[in-house]
Design a protein around this motif. Structure first.
Motif, PDB file in Angstrom:
ATOM      1  N   LEU A   1       0.832  -1.199   0.000  1.00 29.98           N
ATOM      2  CA  LEU A   1       0.000   0.000   0.000  1.00 29.98           C
ATOM      3  C   LEU A   1       0.867   1.249   0.000  1.00 29.98           C
ATOM      4  CD1 LEU A   1      -2.950   1.021   0.212  1.00 29.98           C
ATOM      5  CD2 LEU A   1      -2.728   0.849   2.701  1.00 29.98           C
ATOM      6  N   THR A   2       0.526   2.203  -0.857  1.00 32.00           N
ATOM      7  CA  THR A   2       1.241   3.488  -0.940  1.00 32.00           C
ATOM      8  C   THR A   2       0.225   4.618  -0.825  1.00 32.00           C
ATOM      9  OG1 THR A   2       1.037   3.748  -3.347  1.00 32.00           O
ATOM     10  CG2 THR A   2       2.867   2.386  -2.533  1.00 32.00           C
ATOM     11  N   ALA A   3       0.669   5.823  -1.154  1.00 24.62           N
ATOM     12  CA  ALA A   3      -0.225   6.987  -1.154  1.00 24.62           C
ATOM     13  C   ALA A   3      -0.950   7.144  -2.480  1.00 24.62           C
ATOM     14  CB  ALA A   3       0.574   8.256  -0.845  1.00 24.62           C
ATOM     15  N   GLY A   4      -0.672   6.268  -3.459  1.00 22.46           N
ATOM     16  CA  GLY A   4      -1.227   6.418  -4.798  1.00 22.46           C
ATOM     17  C   GLY A   4      -2.621   5.836  -4.957  1.00 22.46           C
ATOM     18  N   ILE A   5      -3.216   6.094  -6.114  1.00 24.55           N
ATOM     19  CA  ILE A   5      -4.600   5.678  -6.346  1.00 24.55           C
ATOM     20  C   ILE A   5      -4.717   4.200  -6.690  1.00 24.55           C
ATOM     21  CG2 ILE A   5      -4.609   6.253  -8.821  1.00 24.55           C
ATOM     22  CD1 ILE A   5      -7.528   7.285  -8.319  1.00 24.55           C
ATOM     23  N   ASP A   6      -3.682   3.597  -7.284  1.00 20.15           N
ATOM     24  CA  ASP A   6      -3.790   2.199  -7.710  1.00 20.15           C
ATOM     25  C   ASP A   6      -3.915   1.260  -6.510  1.00 20.15           C
ATOM     26  OD1 ASP A   6      -3.517   3.190 -10.251  1.00 20.15           O
ATOM     27  OD2 ASP A   6      -1.396   2.701 -10.422  1.00 20.15           O
ATOM     28  N   SER A   7      -3.015   1.393  -5.547  1.00 25.14           N
ATOM     29  CA  SER A   7      -3.081   0.507  -4.381  1.00 25.14           C
ATOM     30  C   SER A   7      -4.296   0.837  -3.511  1.00 25.14           C
ATOM     31  CB  SER A   7      -1.791   0.582  -3.567  1.00 25.14           C
ATOM     32  OG  SER A   7      -1.586   1.860  -3.030  1.00 25.14           O
ATOM     33  N   ARG A   8      -4.756   2.077  -3.546  1.00 28.28           N
ATOM     34  CA  ARG A   8      -5.983   2.432  -2.826  1.00 28.28           C
ATOM     35  C   ARG A   8      -7.186   1.702  -3.443  1.00 28.28           C
ATOM     36  NH1 ARG A   8      -7.468   8.346  -0.681  1.00 28.28           N
ATOM     37  NH2 ARG A   8      -5.202   8.251  -0.562  1.00 28.28           N
TER      38      ARG A   8
ATOM     39  N   SER B   1      14.029  -7.893  -1.553  1.00 28.33           N
ATOM     40  CA  SER B   1      13.919  -9.336  -1.304  1.00 28.33           C
ATOM     41  C   SER B   1      14.049  -9.659   0.180  1.00 28.33           C
ATOM     42  CB  SER B   1      14.981 -10.087  -2.108  1.00 28.33           C
ATOM     43  OG  SER B   1      14.817  -9.868  -3.486  1.00 28.33           O
ATOM     44  N   ALA B   2      15.013  -9.037   0.842  1.00 21.48           N
ATOM     45  CA  ALA B   2      15.226  -9.311   2.264  1.00 21.48           C
ATOM     46  C   ALA B   2      14.062  -8.793   3.101  1.00 21.48           C
ATOM     47  CB  ALA B   2      16.542  -8.683   2.724  1.00 21.48           C
ATOM     48  N   ILE B   3      13.502  -7.641   2.728  1.00 20.33           N
ATOM     49  CA  ILE B   3      12.337  -7.100   3.444  1.00 20.33           C
ATOM     50  C   ILE B   3      11.181  -8.090   3.375  1.00 20.33           C
ATOM     51  CG2 ILE B   3      10.577  -5.294   3.424  1.00 20.33           C
ATOM     52  CD1 ILE B   3      12.711  -3.343   2.448  1.00 20.33           C
ATOM     53  N   TYR B   4      10.875  -8.549   2.170  1.00 21.52           N
ATOM     54  CA  TYR B   4       9.761  -9.478   1.987  1.00 21.52           C
ATOM     55  C   TYR B   4      10.019 -10.794   2.717  1.00 21.52           C
ATOM     56  CZ  TYR B   4       8.350  -6.409  -1.894  1.00 21.52           C
ATOM     57  OH  TYR B   4       7.962  -5.348  -2.669  1.00 21.52           O
ATOM     58  N   PHE B   5      11.244 -11.293   2.616  1.00 25.40           N
ATOM     59  CA  PHE B   5      11.553 -12.593   3.196  1.00 25.40           C
ATOM     60  C   PHE B   5      11.395 -12.561   4.717  1.00 25.40           C
ATOM     61  CE2 PHE B   5      14.241 -16.095   4.635  1.00 25.40           C
ATOM     62  CZ  PHE B   5      13.836 -17.111   3.779  1.00 25.40           C
ATOM     63  N   GLU B   6      11.896 -11.508   5.337  1.00 25.60           N
ATOM     64  CA  GLU B   6      11.787 -11.428   6.800  1.00 25.60           C
ATOM     65  C   GLU B   6      10.341 -11.316   7.245  1.00 25.60           C
ATOM     66  OE1 GLU B   6      12.845  -7.847   9.473  1.00 25.60           O
ATOM     67  OE2 GLU B   6      14.515  -9.261   9.750  1.00 25.60           O
ATOM     68  N   ALA B   7       9.524 -10.596   6.486  1.00 29.73           N
ATOM     69  CA  ALA B   7       8.148 -10.331   6.912  1.00 29.73           C
ATOM     70  C   ALA B   7       7.176 -11.460   6.582  1.00 29.73           C
ATOM     71  CB  ALA B   7       7.655  -9.033   6.279  1.00 29.73           C
ATOM     72  N   PHE B   8       7.408 -12.196   5.485  1.00 26.08           N
ATOM     73  CA  PHE B   8       6.352 -13.075   4.994  1.00 26.08           C
ATOM     74  C   PHE B   8       6.751 -14.512   4.683  1.00 26.08           C
ATOM     75  CE2 PHE B   8       5.109  -8.723   3.649  1.00 26.08           C
ATOM     76  CZ  PHE B   8       3.944  -8.618   4.406  1.00 26.08           C
ATOM     77  N   ALA B   9       8.016 -14.849   4.672  1.00 26.17           N
ATOM     78  CA  ALA B   9       8.414 -16.210   4.299  1.00 26.17           C
ATOM     79  C   ALA B   9       7.837 -17.228   5.280  1.00 26.17           C
ATOM     80  CB  ALA B   9       9.931 -16.325   4.251  1.00 26.17           C
ATOM     81  N   GLY B  10       7.396 -18.350   4.750  1.00 25.01           N
ATOM     82  CA  GLY B  10       6.911 -19.439   5.588  1.00 25.01           C
ATOM     83  C   GLY B  10       5.415 -19.437   5.815  1.00 25.01           C
ATOM     84  N   GLY B  11       4.722 -18.346   5.515  1.00 25.40           N
ATOM     85  CA  GLY B  11       3.276 -18.297   5.690  1.00 25.40           C
ATOM     86  C   GLY B  11       2.550 -18.525   4.380  1.00 25.40           C
ATOM     87  N   ASN B  12       1.230 -18.595   4.466  1.00 24.98           N
ATOM     88  CA  ASN B  12       0.418 -18.791   3.262  1.00 24.98           C
ATOM     89  C   ASN B  12       0.032 -17.435   2.659  1.00 24.98           C
ATOM     90  OD1 ASN B  12      -1.066 -20.254   1.303  1.00 24.98           O
ATOM     91  ND2 ASN B  12      -2.960 -19.910   2.451  1.00 24.98           N
ATOM     92  N   TYR B  13       1.018 -16.566   2.529  1.00 25.48           N
ATOM     93  CA  TYR B  13       0.776 -15.227   1.992  1.00 25.48           C
ATOM     94  C   TYR B  13       0.914 -15.213   0.470  1.00 25.48           C
ATOM     95  CZ  TYR B  13       1.470 -13.486   6.783  1.00 25.48           C
ATOM     96  OH  TYR B  13       1.380 -13.249   8.118  1.00 25.48           O
ATOM     97  N   ILE B  14       0.217 -14.272  -0.132  1.00 22.76           N
ATOM     98  CA  ILE B  14       0.476 -13.925  -1.521  1.00 22.76           C
ATOM     99  C   ILE B  14       0.594 -12.416  -1.591  1.00 22.76           C
ATOM    100  CG2 ILE B  14      -1.929 -13.682  -2.324  1.00 22.76           C
ATOM    101  CD1 ILE B  14      -0.832 -15.305  -4.877  1.00 22.76           C
ATOM    102  N   HIS B  15       1.530 -11.939  -2.396  1.00 16.57           N
ATOM    103  CA  HIS B  15       1.755 -10.496  -2.520  1.00 16.57           C
ATOM    104  C   HIS B  15       0.727  -9.923  -3.487  1.00 16.57           C
ATOM    105  CE1 HIS B  15       4.842  -7.033  -3.334  1.00 16.57           C
ATOM    106  NE2 HIS B  15       3.729  -6.622  -2.768  1.00 16.57           N
ATOM    107  N   VAL B  16      -0.143  -9.063  -2.989  1.00 18.67           N
ATOM    108  CA  VAL B  16      -1.139  -8.398  -3.821  1.00 18.67           C
ATOM    109  C   VAL B  16      -0.593  -7.030  -4.203  1.00 18.67           C
ATOM    110  CG1 VAL B  16      -3.491  -7.508  -3.955  1.00 18.67           C
ATOM    111  CG2 VAL B  16      -3.030  -9.643  -2.723  1.00 18.67           C
ATOM    112  N   ARG B  17      -0.227  -6.891  -5.471  1.00 15.83           N
ATOM    113  CA  ARG B  17       0.333  -5.649  -5.989  1.00 15.83           C
ATOM    114  C   ARG B  17      -0.706  -4.917  -6.838  1.00 15.83           C
ATOM    115  NH1 ARG B  17       6.295  -5.707  -6.014  1.00 15.83           N
ATOM    116  NH2 ARG B  17       6.103  -3.913  -7.389  1.00 15.83           N
ATOM    117  N   SER B  18      -0.353  -3.697  -7.286  1.00 14.85           N
ATOM    118  CA  SER B  18      -1.321  -2.867  -8.010  1.00 14.85           C
ATOM    119  C   SER B  18      -0.762  -2.215  -9.268  1.00 14.85           C
ATOM    120  CB  SER B  18      -1.865  -1.771  -7.076  1.00 14.85           C
ATOM    121  OG  SER B  18      -2.408  -2.321  -5.900  1.00 14.85           O
ATOM    122  N   ASN B  19       0.484  -2.518  -9.637  1.00 16.42           N
ATOM    123  CA  ASN B  19       1.144  -1.785 -10.725  1.00 16.42           C
ATOM    124  C   ASN B  19       0.354  -1.754 -12.032  1.00 16.42           C
ATOM    125  OD1 ASN B  19       3.121  -3.284  -8.913  1.00 16.42           O
ATOM    126  ND2 ASN B  19       4.432  -1.657  -9.733  1.00 16.42           N
TER     127      ASN B  19
END
Length: 521
Positions: A239-246, A318-336
């Protein structure tokens, strides 16, 4: 015959570091000679498929034909179905109504995947709507792969790192860092034997519709997509300040398991953090700011990302994502991908207003590397390959200020088919260490709705605003990408110059021989 290859991902990188294997990777060949060390072998009727230990693939067969689906997908016509169901549907369409019908059926499928279909003696390869599952092919061998370097290693070729240092936000045409290896662009299929790329969308003329006609079907499909994603994964929504992720947050706002997050690399990200926090408070979500993980704290992650030549994003991701989400049943929801529906290239402050191959010298090269080796070679390569790509795409350039294809704006199509295929897809490689990616705009059904709006409404993101107002009227009081209320004189002058240079070729030529463009970005 059916097979379902599901492997449990590991929580560390030891499986990939020892052999140079990238996460969520595959190599498929029609020649048994080619090996990809570290990838596991998956039995398929014809050919040789090798995939990484963290990846999934699904094979269905009928008579002498078969189809392999690598990655994940959701058929929006049957959201509860799984990948084997989608694979069967696609193969059935190919066998009974032809390959063209199979490709048309993929309009309704979202996900991140590559399909390899062998039907009645013909090989057809294609990927998801916006090519988020990068798919590379060798021009002189029957090889496809998730990463260009996997093909390079199989053929004994090194990546051209010095030349490709000059490129950003997209590559020259559909080439890759490895000579003789190219990307399959969005909306194209590949004949694996002949190496011919064939456009399969659009096949009908664009029909312009009003915002009032479009908003209800858009709300329906985006909400159904969010529900389908949440049925299978925990949505980790950047999530950012932009309209796409909103817009994406509004689509997921009724799903309590959603985990919105924003990375914080320093003061430049403060606005994103602040606005994202406000949105989450309003929607009653807990917002997760993610701090940078230092290289010394995650050396294996950084080393693996550094070794991924195709990867295009900031070093710490990569390191940010790995520390926060590795090992769980997460999927990255992006908006680009939403940018395709907002006339992005038409409004870009650096993109010239006249459509031409040399435009990408301005928007897809590092302007601060003009003194580095191979600069002139890189610029010529960019221009030549973009000219070839535009020719392949078949855009009508009879009016270079309003290029088109079957009534669709070629500015939108080239953003979709070039930038998303040769930059965005490579960005996603960096998050593969932790989770796969899903984008709710990643279907031709959704993008056709967005591009059907009148240009003036697309430029104002009118559909996005209406969708948000319908789903989350409480967001209306929270600013979108707020800027300082007073802009300095220098900012005003640079803004005026940007607008002028878009229209005056001699100014662009001057900029290409100086470092001024670095300031204008």
């Amino acid at each position: 015959m059916e097979s379902d290859n599901r492997r449990q991902p590991k929580d560390d990188l030891t499986w990939s570091l020892g052999s140079g294997v990238h996460p969520r990777s595959f190599l498929f060949s029609l020649d048994d000679r080619y090996e990809a060390p570290g990838l596991g072998h998956v039995l398929v009727p014809i050919g040789k498929l090798q995939i990484s230990p963290d990846y999934h693939c699904y094979t269905v067969a009928s008579q002498e034909s078969f189809l392999i689906l690598i990655g994940h997908c959701i058929d929006l016509r049957a959201p509860a179905s799984q990948e084997p169901d989608a694979a069967r549907t696609l193969l059935h369409a190919a066998l009974h109504d032809g390959v063209e019908t199979m490709l048309a059926a993929s309009d309704h499928i979202i996900g991140r995947y590559t399909v390899i279909c062998y039907s009645r003696g013909t090989w057809t390869v294609f990927n998801d709507a916006c090519a988020t599952r990068s798919t590379y092919f060798a021009e002189d061998a029957d090889l496809i792969a998730s990463h260009s370097t996997l093909i390079g290693r199989a053929l004994g070729r090194e990546a051209r790192k010095e030349l490709f240092r000059h490129f950003r936000y997209g590559l020259p045409g559909n080439v890759s860092p490895v000579a003789g290896v190219r990307v399959v662009p969005a909306n194209f299929s590949l004949d694996l034997r002949s190496k011919k790329l064939t456009r399969f969308w659009p096949i009908k003329r664009r029909v312009e519709r009003t915002i009032e006609e479009l908003i209800s079907p858009l709300e329906d499909v985006l909400t159904r997509t969010a529900d389908a994603v949440a049925l299978r994964w925990t949505p980790a929504l950047s999530l950012t300040a932009g309209i796409d992720s909103r817009t994406t947050l509004a689509a997921f706002s009724h799903i309590p398991s959603t985990v919105p997050f924003t990375y914080y690399r320093g003061p430049d990200d403060a606005t994103d953090i602040d606005i994202a926090s406000m949105l989450c408070r309003s929607a009653r979500f807990e917002h997760r700011p993610l701090a940078v993980v230092n290289r010394s704290d995650a050396p294996s992650i950084y080393a693996a990302a550094d070794a991924m030549v195709d990867y295009k994003h900031f070093d710490e991701a990569s390191a940010i994502y790995f520390e926060a989400f590795a090992g769980g049943n997460y999927i990255h929801v992006r908006s680009n991908l939403a940018e395709i529906g907002r006339a992005f290239w038409r409004r870009h402050p650096v993109m010239p207003t006249r459509f031409g191959a040399d435009n990408w010298i301005d928007v897809a090269t590092h302007q601060d590397r003009q003194g580095e080796p191979l600069r002139q070679e890189a610029m010529r390569y960019m221009q030549d390959e973009m000219a070839a790509f535009i020719d392949l795409a078949g855009y009508d350039l009879s009016d270079p200020f309003n290029p088109s294809l079957l009534g669709y704006d070629a500015w939108d199509l080239v953003y979709w088919e070039h930038r998303m295929s040769t930059w965005h897809a490579q960005v996603l490689m960096g998050s593969d260490f932790a989770f796969d990616t899903q984008v709710i705009f990643n279907s031709r059904t959704v993008l056709d709705l967005l591009m059907s709006a009148p240009l003036k409404d697309r430029a104002k993101a009118a559909l996005f605003h209406q969708f948000i107002d319908r789903k989350r009227p409480d967001f209306s009081s929270i600013p979108i990408n707020p800027r300082p209320s007073k802009r300095g004189v220098e900012a005003l002058i640079l803004g005026a110059y940007r607008r002028l240079r878009r229209r005056v070729p001699i100014l662009r030529s001057l900029d290409r021989s100086t470092n001024l463009m670095a300031r204008l970005r």
